[in-house]
Design a protein around this motif. Structure first.
Motif, PDB file in Angstrom:
ATOM      1  N   TRP A   1      13.820  -2.579   1.614  1.00 13.23           N
ATOM      2  CA  TRP A   1      12.763  -3.546   1.889  1.00 13.23           C
ATOM      3  C   TRP A   1      11.466  -3.001   1.329  1.00 13.23           C
ATOM      4  O   TRP A   1      11.171  -1.807   1.426  1.00 13.23           O
ATOM      5  CB  TRP A   1      12.652  -3.758   3.394  1.00 13.23           C
ATOM      6  N   ILE A   2      10.626  -3.857   0.718  1.00 20.02           N
ATOM      7  CA  ILE A   2       9.386  -3.422   0.066  1.00 20.02           C
ATOM      8  C   ILE A   2       8.256  -4.347   0.493  1.00 20.02           C
ATOM      9  O   ILE A   2       8.415  -5.566   0.523  1.00 20.02           O
ATOM     10  CB  ILE A   2       9.520  -3.438  -1.467  1.00 20.02           C
ATOM     11  N   SER A   3       7.105  -3.736   0.807  1.00 15.69           N
ATOM     12  CA  SER A   3       5.870  -4.481   1.036  1.00 15.69           C
ATOM     13  C   SER A   3       4.804  -3.879   0.121  1.00 15.69           C
ATOM     14  O   SER A   3       4.609  -2.661   0.097  1.00 15.69           O
ATOM     15  CB  SER A   3       5.431  -4.381   2.501  1.00 15.69           C
ATOM     16  N   ALA A   4       4.124  -4.737  -0.659  1.00 16.57           N
ATOM     17  CA  ALA A   4       3.067  -4.280  -1.570  1.00 16.57           C
ATOM     18  C   ALA A   4       1.818  -5.120  -1.339  1.00 16.57           C
ATOM     19  O   ALA A   4       1.886  -6.351  -1.310  1.00 16.57           O
ATOM     20  CB  ALA A   4       3.531  -4.397  -3.019  1.00 16.57           C
ATOM     21  N   THR A   5       0.648  -4.445  -1.152  1.00 15.81           N
ATOM     22  CA  THR A   5      -0.629  -5.132  -0.977  1.00 15.81           C
ATOM     23  C   THR A   5      -1.674  -4.475  -1.863  1.00 15.81           C
ATOM     24  O   THR A   5      -1.559  -3.300  -2.234  1.00 15.81           O
ATOM     25  CB  THR A   5      -1.092  -5.067   0.493  1.00 15.81           C
ATOM     26  N   ASP A   6      -2.709  -5.249  -2.232  1.00 20.62           N
ATOM     27  CA  ASP A   6      -3.769  -4.688  -3.066  1.00 20.62           C
ATOM     28  C   ASP A   6      -4.905  -4.176  -2.183  1.00 20.62           C
ATOM     29  O   ASP A   6      -4.799  -4.150  -0.952  1.00 20.62           O
ATOM     30  CB  ASP A   6      -4.264  -5.726  -4.078  1.00 20.62           C
ATOM     31  N   GLY A   7      -6.019  -3.774  -2.820  1.00 17.35           N
ATOM     32  CA  GLY A   7      -7.131  -3.193  -2.080  1.00 17.35           C
ATOM     33  C   GLY A   7      -7.812  -4.160  -1.146  1.00 17.35           C
ATOM     34  O   GLY A   7      -8.512  -3.747  -0.213  1.00 17.35           O
ATOM     35  N   ASN A   8      -7.647  -5.452  -1.370  1.00 14.40           N
ATOM     36  CA  ASN A   8      -8.259  -6.456  -0.508  1.00 14.40           C
ATOM     37  C   ASN A   8      -7.314  -6.893   0.614  1.00 14.40           C
ATOM     38  O   ASN A   8      -7.635  -7.820   1.377  1.00 14.40           O
ATOM     39  CB  ASN A   8      -8.657  -7.685  -1.330  1.00 14.40           C
ATOM     40  N   GLY A   9      -6.185  -6.258   0.703  1.00 17.68           N
ATOM     41  CA  GLY A   9      -5.217  -6.617   1.734  1.00 17.68           C
ATOM     42  C   GLY A   9      -4.344  -7.802   1.369  1.00 17.68           C
ATOM     43  O   GLY A   9      -3.574  -8.286   2.196  1.00 17.68           O
ATOM     44  N   LYS A  10      -4.430  -8.276   0.115  1.00 12.66           N
ATOM     45  CA  LYS A  10      -3.615  -9.412  -0.315  1.00 12.66           C
ATOM     46  C   LYS A  10      -2.185  -8.948  -0.560  1.00 12.66           C
ATOM     47  O   LYS A  10      -1.944  -7.930  -1.197  1.00 12.66           O
ATOM     48  CB  LYS A  10      -4.207 -10.011  -1.594  1.00 12.66           C
ATOM     49  N   SER A  11      -1.241  -9.716  -0.057  1.00 16.39           N
ATOM     50  CA  SER A  11       0.172  -9.378  -0.227  1.00 16.39           C
ATOM     51  C   SER A  11       0.610  -9.686  -1.657  1.00 16.39           C
ATOM     52  O   SER A  11       0.421 -10.803  -2.155  1.00 16.39           O
ATOM     53  CB  SER A  11       1.037 -10.171   0.762  1.00 16.39           C
TER      54      SER A  11
END
Length: 285
Positions: free
Chosen positions: A214-224
């Motif tokens: 399972w993978i979760s990736a978010t950017d610096g603004n918290g966007k998925s």
């Protein structure tokens, strides 16, 4: 004066005696009684006879009660009598002969009633099919399918999907079942040209599955950027301006390439991994 008797009246019999065949026929049990008695002597139930002969249970009961009206005609009645007689060990031909004697006719003079009209079904008020409209609809469907496949294939490799999926055990309250992974060939490692093409002012992460995680990736603004399962042979690529945060449910199943650099597997089998990457030389946060 004596009056003589007439010779004809004197010799005439007082009554006509019945023949032996007539007496035997009158005393013989009915067709239904013969079949019922033979079934009981054979130790069979009506259901067993129905299964063996493919004659429905209500019709077997009716025949044993000498009610042949439910057979659908003499042709079918003869067939049912023969089949049931064979199943219970009775003389089917003799019973059919008795049936013909009682109902008249013979198998050669009877034909089964045609129950189904085999002619074409005509629907009133309906003309020829509109082939032109059907062809236009088919073309539109094909074009729509091709466009859907192109869009789906493009979105599968950009790493920008936002489909929700259950969080790893103990890390959230997600309830949506993970999508079943499709079987894909293993993704090739980045070439030197691909590494050189990575933007220097951005962070680029490519994850290649060597198992299921399972993978979760978010950017610096918290966007998925991504949240789902990937299986062996699948890959996902993410790009952001400042940083990318990853949470992996199985670090030993994910191979990472960050900003063009091969970092290998991100953990051990079954290990939950939290990492953060920024532009430049990749360093885990």
């Amino acid at each position: 004066m004596t009056i003589g008797k007439s010779p004809d009246r004197e010799n005439a019999p007082s009554s006509v005696a019945p023949t032996d065949d007539a007496v035997q026929a009158a005393d013989a049990p009915s067709i239904g009684r013969v079949l019922s008695t033979a079934r009981l002597e054979a130790g069979l139930t009506v259901d067993q006879v129905s299964t063996a002969t493919r004659v429905r249970v209500p019709i077997v009961h009716a025949i044993e009660e000498d009610d042949f009206g439910r057979c659908g005609g003499d042709f079918y009645a003869r067939g049912h009598i023969r089949a049931i007689a064979a199943a219970v060990g009775a003389d089917g031909e003799e019973l059919v002969a008795r049936y013909d004697a009682a109902h008249g006719g013979s198998p050669a003079s009877k034909r089964p009633t045609q129950l189904i009209d085999s002619g074409p079904i005509k629907v009133p008020g309906r003309g020829r099919p509109n082939w032109a409209a059907a062809m236009v609809a088919a073309i539109v469907a094909v074009v729509a399918l091709i466009g859907f496949n192109l869009v789906s294939g493009k979105g599968a490799h950009t790493g920008t999907g936002t489909a929700s999926a259950p969080l790893p055990s103990g890390s959230g309250t997600g309830s949506v079942a993970p999508a079943a992974p499709s079987v894909q060939p293993p993704a090739p490692a980045p070439t030197a040209a691909a590494i050189a093409a990575v933007p220097a002012d951005k962070v680029t992460v490519k994850l290649v599955a060597e198992g299921t995680s399972w993978i979760s990736a978010t950017d610096g603004n918290g966007k998925s950027l991504f949240q789902n399962n990937i299986s062996e042979g699948q890959d996902q690529t993410f790009t952001a301006d400042k940083l990318i945060k990853l949470v992996l449910g199985n670090g030993g199943a994910v191979h990472a390439y960050v900003n063009g650099k091969d970092l290998g597997l991100l953990g051990k089998d079954g290990q939950v991994v939290h990492v953060t990457y920024t532009p430049g030389d990749p360093q885990a946060g």
